[in-house]
Design a protein around this motif. Structure first.
Motif, PDB file in Angstrom:
ATOM      1  N   ILE A  57       0.844  -1.199   0.000  1.00 48.88           N
ATOM      2  CA  ILE A  57       0.000   0.000   0.000  1.00 48.88           C
ATOM      3  C   ILE A  57       0.876   1.245   0.000  1.00 48.88           C
ATOM      4  CG2 ILE A  57      -1.722   1.323   1.297  1.00 48.88           C
ATOM      5  CD1 ILE A  57      -2.919  -1.362   2.202  1.00 48.88           C
ATOM      6  N   GLU A  58       1.957   1.241   0.763  1.00 51.01           N
ATOM      7  CA  GLU A  58       2.853   2.392   0.767  1.00 51.01           C
ATOM      8  C   GLU A  58       3.431   2.636  -0.620  1.00 51.01           C
ATOM      9  OE1 GLU A  58       5.728   2.598   4.003  1.00 51.01           O
ATOM     10  OE2 GLU A  58       4.340   1.480   5.272  1.00 51.01           O
ATOM     11  N   SER A  59       3.774   1.576  -1.324  1.00 46.93           N
ATOM     12  CA  SER A  59       4.282   1.709  -2.685  1.00 46.93           C
ATOM     13  C   SER A  59       3.220   2.303  -3.609  1.00 46.93           C
ATOM     14  CB  SER A  59       4.731   0.338  -3.205  1.00 46.93           C
ATOM     15  OG  SER A  59       5.131   0.414  -4.537  1.00 46.93           O
ATOM     16  N   ALA A  60       1.977   1.891  -3.416  1.00 47.66           N
ATOM     17  CA  ALA A  60       0.868   2.433  -4.220  1.00 47.66           C
ATOM     18  C   ALA A  60       0.635   3.909  -3.892  1.00 47.66           C
ATOM     19  CB  ALA A  60      -0.400   1.615  -3.980  1.00 47.66           C
ATOM     20  N   ILE A  61       0.814   4.291  -2.654  1.00 48.12           N
ATOM     21  CA  ILE A  61       0.675   5.703  -2.258  1.00 48.12           C
ATOM     22  C   ILE A  61       1.731   6.542  -2.984  1.00 48.12           C
ATOM     23  CG2 ILE A  61       0.945   7.340  -0.342  1.00 48.12           C
ATOM     24  CD1 ILE A  61      -0.233   5.072   1.485  1.00 48.12           C
ATOM     25  N   ILE A  62       2.954   6.046  -2.981  1.00 48.95           N
ATOM     26  CA  ILE A  62       4.044   6.767  -3.652  1.00 48.95           C
ATOM     27  C   ILE A  62       3.756   6.898  -5.144  1.00 48.95           C
ATOM     28  CG2 ILE A  62       6.485   6.627  -4.284  1.00 48.95           C
ATOM     29  CD1 ILE A  62       6.878   5.246  -1.465  1.00 48.95           C
ATOM     30  N   GLU A  63       3.309   5.808  -5.766  1.00 49.27           N
ATOM     31  CA  GLU A  63       3.008   5.848  -7.204  1.00 49.27           C
ATOM     32  C   GLU A  63       1.853   6.801  -7.505  1.00 49.27           C
ATOM     33  OE1 GLU A  63       3.048   5.252 -11.258  1.00 49.27           O
ATOM     34  OE2 GLU A  63       4.589   4.740  -9.788  1.00 49.27           O
ATOM     35  N   ALA A  64       0.823   6.777  -6.678  1.00 51.68           N
ATOM     36  CA  ALA A  64      -0.319   7.690  -6.880  1.00 51.68           C
ATOM     37  C   ALA A  64       0.132   9.144  -6.752  1.00 51.68           C
ATOM     38  CB  ALA A  64      -1.429   7.378  -5.874  1.00 51.68           C
ATOM     39  N   ALA A  65       0.995   9.426  -5.790  1.00 49.76           N
ATOM     40  CA  ALA A  65       1.510  10.796  -5.617  1.00 49.76           C
ATOM     41  C   ALA A  65       2.357  11.201  -6.814  1.00 49.76           C
ATOM     42  CB  ALA A  65       2.310  10.892  -4.325  1.00 49.76           C
ATOM     43  N   LYS A  66       3.171  10.280  -7.304  1.00 47.90           N
ATOM     44  CA  LYS A  66       4.006  10.558  -8.481  1.00 47.90           C
ATOM     45  C   LYS A  66       3.129  10.903  -9.682  1.00 47.90           C
ATOM     46  CE  LYS A  66       7.103   8.182 -11.624  1.00 47.90           C
ATOM     47  NZ  LYS A  66       7.649   6.883 -11.991  1.00 47.90           N
ATOM     48  N   ARG A  67       2.096  10.119  -9.896  1.00 46.40           N
ATOM     49  CA  ARG A  67       1.184  10.365 -11.022  1.00 46.40           C
ATOM     50  C   ARG A  67       0.479  11.710 -10.887  1.00 46.40           C
ATOM     51  NH1 ARG A  67      -1.888   4.558 -11.941  1.00 46.40           N
ATOM     52  NH2 ARG A  67       0.003   3.327 -12.323  1.00 46.40           N
ATOM     53  N   GLN A  68       0.058  12.020  -9.678  1.00 47.97           N
ATOM     54  CA  GLN A  68      -0.650  13.287  -9.446  1.00 47.97           C
ATOM     55  C   GLN A  68       0.274  14.475  -9.692  1.00 47.97           C
ATOM     56  OE1 GLN A  68      -3.779  13.637  -9.195  1.00 47.97           O
ATOM     57  NE2 GLN A  68      -4.020  15.727  -8.505  1.00 47.97           N
ATOM     58  N   LYS A  69       1.522  14.373  -9.240  1.00 46.88           N
ATOM     59  CA  LYS A  69       2.484  15.456  -9.467  1.00 46.88           C
ATOM     60  C   LYS A  69       2.740  15.650 -10.957  1.00 46.88           C
ATOM     61  CE  LYS A  69       5.728  16.757  -6.835  1.00 46.88           C
ATOM     62  NZ  LYS A  69       6.854  17.017  -5.936  1.00 46.88           N
ATOM     63  N   GLU A  70       2.843  14.551 -11.699  1.00 47.92           N
ATOM     64  CA  GLU A  70       3.028  14.641 -13.149  1.00 47.92           C
ATOM     65  C   GLU A  70       1.813  15.288 -13.806  1.00 47.92           C
ATOM     66  OE1 GLU A  70       3.912  10.662 -14.463  1.00 47.92           O
ATOM     67  OE2 GLU A  70       5.920  10.701 -13.590  1.00 47.92           O
ATOM     68  N   PHE A  71       0.633  14.912 -13.360  1.00 45.91           N
ATOM     69  CA  PHE A  71      -0.603  15.484 -13.895  1.00 45.91           C
ATOM     70  C   PHE A  71      -0.640  16.988 -13.652  1.00 45.91           C
ATOM     71  CE2 PHE A  71      -4.973  16.885 -13.083  1.00 45.91           C
ATOM     72  CZ  PHE A  71      -5.548  16.618 -14.317  1.00 45.91           C
ATOM     73  N   ILE A  72      -0.317  17.410 -12.436  1.00 45.64           N
ATOM     74  CA  ILE A  72      -0.330  18.834 -12.089  1.00 45.64           C
ATOM     75  C   ILE A  72       0.712  19.587 -12.907  1.00 45.64           C
ATOM     76  CG2 ILE A  72       0.154  20.488 -10.230  1.00 45.64           C
ATOM     77  CD1 ILE A  72      -1.078  18.344  -8.298  1.00 45.64           C
ATOM     78  N   SER A  73       1.883  19.002 -13.057  1.00 46.29           N
ATOM     79  CA  SER A  73       2.941  19.633 -13.841  1.00 46.29           C
ATOM     80  C   SER A  73       2.519  19.818 -15.294  1.00 46.29           C
ATOM     81  CB  SER A  73       4.211  18.784 -13.765  1.00 46.29           C
ATOM     82  OG  SER A  73       5.219  19.321 -14.579  1.00 46.29           O
ATOM     83  N   ASN A  74       1.934  18.791 -15.879  1.00 46.76           N
ATOM     84  CA  ASN A  74       1.458  18.880 -17.269  1.00 46.76           C
ATOM     85  C   ASN A  74       0.345  19.903 -17.408  1.00 46.76           C
ATOM     86  OD1 ASN A  74       3.272  16.979 -18.243  1.00 46.76           O
ATOM     87  ND2 ASN A  74       1.865  15.273 -17.934  1.00 46.76           N
ATOM     88  N   LEU A  75      -0.522  19.965 -16.436  1.00 49.60           N
ATOM     89  CA  LEU A  75      -1.617  20.931 -16.456  1.00 49.60           C
ATOM     90  C   LEU A  75      -1.073  22.358 -16.424  1.00 49.60           C
ATOM     91  CD1 LEU A  75      -4.742  20.916 -16.426  1.00 49.60           C
ATOM     92  CD2 LEU A  75      -4.593  21.091 -13.948  1.00 49.60           C
ATOM     93  N   LYS A  76      -0.082  22.597 -15.575  1.00 49.32           N
ATOM     94  CA  LYS A  76       0.535  23.923 -15.499  1.00 49.32           C
ATOM     95  C   LYS A  76       1.208  24.293 -16.813  1.00 49.32           C
ATOM     96  CE  LYS A  76       1.331  24.060 -10.533  1.00 49.32           C
ATOM     97  NZ  LYS A  76       2.330  24.065  -9.441  1.00 49.32           N
ATOM     98  N   LYS A  77       1.889  23.321 -17.450  1.00 51.68           N
ATOM     99  CA  LYS A  77       2.538  23.579 -18.729  1.00 51.68           C
ATOM    100  C   LYS A  77       1.507  23.940 -19.797  1.00 51.68           C
ATOM    101  CE  LYS A  77       6.491  20.562 -17.952  1.00 51.68           C
ATOM    102  NZ  LYS A  77       7.100  19.265 -18.285  1.00 51.68           N
ATOM    103  N   GLN A  78       0.403  23.199 -19.823  1.00 59.61           N
ATOM    104  CA  GLN A  78      -0.652  23.482 -20.797  1.00 59.61           C
ATOM    105  C   GLN A  78      -1.242  24.852 -20.562  1.00 59.61           C
ATOM    106  OE1 GLN A  78      -3.516  20.335 -20.507  1.00 59.61           O
ATOM    107  NE2 GLN A  78      -2.191  18.820 -21.471  1.00 59.61           N
TER     108      GLN A  78
END
Length: 84
Positions: A57-78
């Motif tokens: 579960i901790e690994s899944a938390i880290i992966e979910a956070a990584k994905r969310q940060k990438e999503f936010i970064s891409n959104l800001k770039k757009q």
């Protein structure tokens, strides 16, 4: 185990609907509990809040956070591209 400081940082990244994002990662990885069922929302919350330890579960938390940060970064770039 997730510390209080880590929990606060993860919460800032994932927001209030963090359980569904973590469950999505667990489902993609076909990770289930000892009884062969998907981890419960309560168990995910316990691990997220640092009350229980579960490396899957901790690994899944880290992966979910990584994905969310990438999503936010891409959104800001757009946004920046469109608003130039």
């Amino acid at each position: 185990m997730i510390s209080t400081e880590e929990k606060l940082k993860f919460k800032m990244i994932l927001g209030h609907r963090y359980v569904s994002q973590i469950k999505e990662v667990l489902n993609e990885r076909n990770i289930i509990d000892g009884s062969g069922k998907a981890y419960s929302d309560g168990m995910i919350r316990q691990v997220f809040n640092g009350n229980s330890e579960n490396f899957e579960i901790e690994s899944a938390i880290i992966e979910a956070a990584k994905r969310q940060k990438e999503f936010i970064s891409n959104l800001k770039k757009q946004k920046n591209t469109i608003l130039k």
